[in-house]
Design an enzyme around this catalytic site. Structure first.
Site, PDB file in Angstrom:
ATOM      1  N   HIS A 102      -2.047  -1.379  -5.360  1.00 18.66           N
ATOM      2  CA  HIS A 102      -0.818  -2.132  -5.109  1.00 18.66           C
ATOM      3  C   HIS A 102      -1.214  -3.114  -4.013  1.00 18.66           C
ATOM      4  CE1 HIS A 102       3.820  -2.147  -4.444  1.00 18.66           C
ATOM      5  NE2 HIS A 102       3.300  -3.028  -3.585  1.00 18.66           N
ATOM      6  N   HIS A 104      -2.040  -5.157  -0.983  1.00 16.61           N
ATOM      7  CA  HIS A 104      -1.697  -4.937   0.424  1.00 16.61           C
ATOM      8  C   HIS A 104      -2.642  -5.731   1.302  1.00 16.61           C
ATOM      9  CE1 HIS A 104      -4.456  -1.758  -0.932  1.00 16.61           C
ATOM     10  NE2 HIS A 104      -4.986  -1.783   0.279  1.00 16.61           N
TER      11      HIS A 104
END
Ligand code: 5GP
Ligand code: ZN
Length: 122
Positions: A102, A104
């Site tokens: 995800h 980041h």
């Protein structure tokens, strides 16, 4: 949203984190295994796997995400320039050292020396 994604779960507050910033699009929190005196993670709340997935439709929110970085660094203990500063890292893909799929940003700073662990601080 991805139901199995760790950072989606943190974004939904299903897994606790030491949150330092939240708005309708982004969440920032302390890395659980800091590699520097200041080590934050900044994520978009919507699921996107990595920078490799970014396209032309993403320029608006991605610019806002980048704009948050110096503010979050300053508010959370990174020292001001020119002596201070911060490091921005986005590990992307397996050979990029990405472990959580995800997108980041690692925001790292504080007085040196930092951890010598290979990723992402070295
Ligand atoms: P990556 O290697 O994917 O760029 O970085 C993932 C980062 O997420 C690592 O620095 C790791 O310490 C951090 N991390 C992994 N699991 C958790 C968690 O449950 N909570 C928090 N706050 N950080 C995590
Ligand atoms: Zn996710």
């Amino acid at each position: 949203m991805s139901h199995d994604c760790l950072f989606c779960k943190i974004a939904r507050h299903e897994i606790p984190a030491r949150v330092v910033y939240e708005d309708d699009q982004f969440l920032a929190f302390h890395d659980i295994n800091p590699a520097a005196p200041v080590h934050l993670l900044l994520i978009p709340k919507h699921h996107i796997a990595s920078l490799a997935e970014v396209g032309s439709d993403d320029s608006g929110w991605l610019a806002r995400m980048v704009q948050l970085v110096p503010q979050l660094a300053a508010e959370n203990g990174c020292n001001p320039l020119p002596e201070g500063g911060f490091r921005l890292v986005a590990n992307t893909g397996i050979e990029g050292g990405q472990e959580v799929d995800h997108l980041h940003f690692h925001i790292m700073g504080g007085a040196r020396p930092w951890s010598k662990r290979a990723a992402p601080a070295a």
